[in-house]
Design a protein around this motif. Sequence first.
Motif, PDB file in Angstrom:
ATOM      1  N   UNK A 105      45.685  44.368  37.410  1.00 31.76           N
ATOM      2  CA  UNK A 105      45.643  44.700  38.827  1.00 31.76           C
ATOM      3  C   UNK A 105      45.305  43.511  39.699  1.00 31.76           C
ATOM      4  N   UNK A 106      44.933  43.796  40.920  1.00 28.22           N
ATOM      5  CA  UNK A 106      44.620  42.773  41.902  1.00 28.22           C
ATOM      6  C   UNK A 106      43.348  42.040  41.500  1.00 28.22           C
ATOM      7  N   UNK A 107      43.412  40.706  41.486  1.00 34.00           N
ATOM      8  CA  UNK A 107      42.223  39.905  41.186  1.00 34.00           C
ATOM      9  C   UNK A 107      41.444  39.726  42.478  1.00 34.00           C
ATOM     10  N   UNK A 108      40.142  39.769  42.371  1.00 36.28           N
ATOM     11  CA  UNK A 108      39.296  39.544  43.531  1.00 36.28           C
ATOM     12  C   UNK A 108      39.351  38.055  43.890  1.00 36.28           C
ATOM     13  N   UNK A 109      39.407  37.785  45.189  1.00 35.73           N
ATOM     14  CA  UNK A 109      39.419  36.393  45.653  1.00 35.73           C
ATOM     15  C   UNK A 109      38.069  35.765  45.353  1.00 35.73           C
ATOM     16  N   UNK A 110      38.120  34.511  44.967  1.00 37.86           N
ATOM     17  CA  UNK A 110      36.844  33.827  44.667  1.00 37.86           C
ATOM     18  C   UNK A 110      36.481  32.868  45.761  1.00 37.86           C
ATOM     19  N   UNK A 164      47.051  36.646  47.614  1.00 38.32           N
ATOM     20  CA  UNK A 164      46.648  37.608  46.582  1.00 38.32           C
ATOM     21  C   UNK A 164      47.252  37.246  45.232  1.00 38.32           C
ATOM     22  N   UNK A 165      46.524  37.512  44.196  1.00 38.86           N
ATOM     23  CA  UNK A 165      46.974  37.264  42.822  1.00 38.86           C
ATOM     24  C   UNK A 165      46.869  38.558  42.038  1.00 38.86           C
ATOM     25  N   UNK A 166      47.920  38.864  41.295  1.00 37.59           N
ATOM     26  CA  UNK A 166      47.941  40.072  40.471  1.00 37.59           C
ATOM     27  C   UNK A 166      48.067  39.698  39.010  1.00 37.59           C
ATOM     28  N   UNK A 167      47.391  40.463  38.163  1.00 38.89           N
ATOM     29  CA  UNK A 167      47.537  40.356  36.718  1.00 38.89           C
ATOM     30  C   UNK A 167      47.958  41.726  36.217  1.00 38.89           C
ATOM     31  N   UNK A 168      48.148  41.886  34.923  1.00 36.80           N
ATOM     32  CA  UNK A 168      48.487  43.198  34.382  1.00 36.80           C
ATOM     33  C   UNK A 168      47.355  44.189  34.589  1.00 36.80           C
TER      34      UNK A 168
END
Length: 70
Positions: free
Chosen positions: A65-70, A59-63
């Motif tokens: 929120x959670x980024x959708x997996x590509x 999982x990857x988070x940015x400010x």
Amino acid sequence: MGDLPQRFYDCFVAALDDAALPADPEFRAALHAYMRWAVDNVMSYSAVDASVPDDLPMPRWTWEGLEEAS
């Protein structure tokens, strides 16, 4: 697991104050959202005999929120 997830989350929120991190509402909301998600995610694998599948995406988070997996 009882109240462990909520107690962990509450401890994290208290640590934000103890560490004197910025009180900026967006910053705090992002940290709160991440920790709530992380605790819920970890608790989903909390059974004694649970195993985490090898092929789960990171999982990857940015400010924002959670980024959708590509």
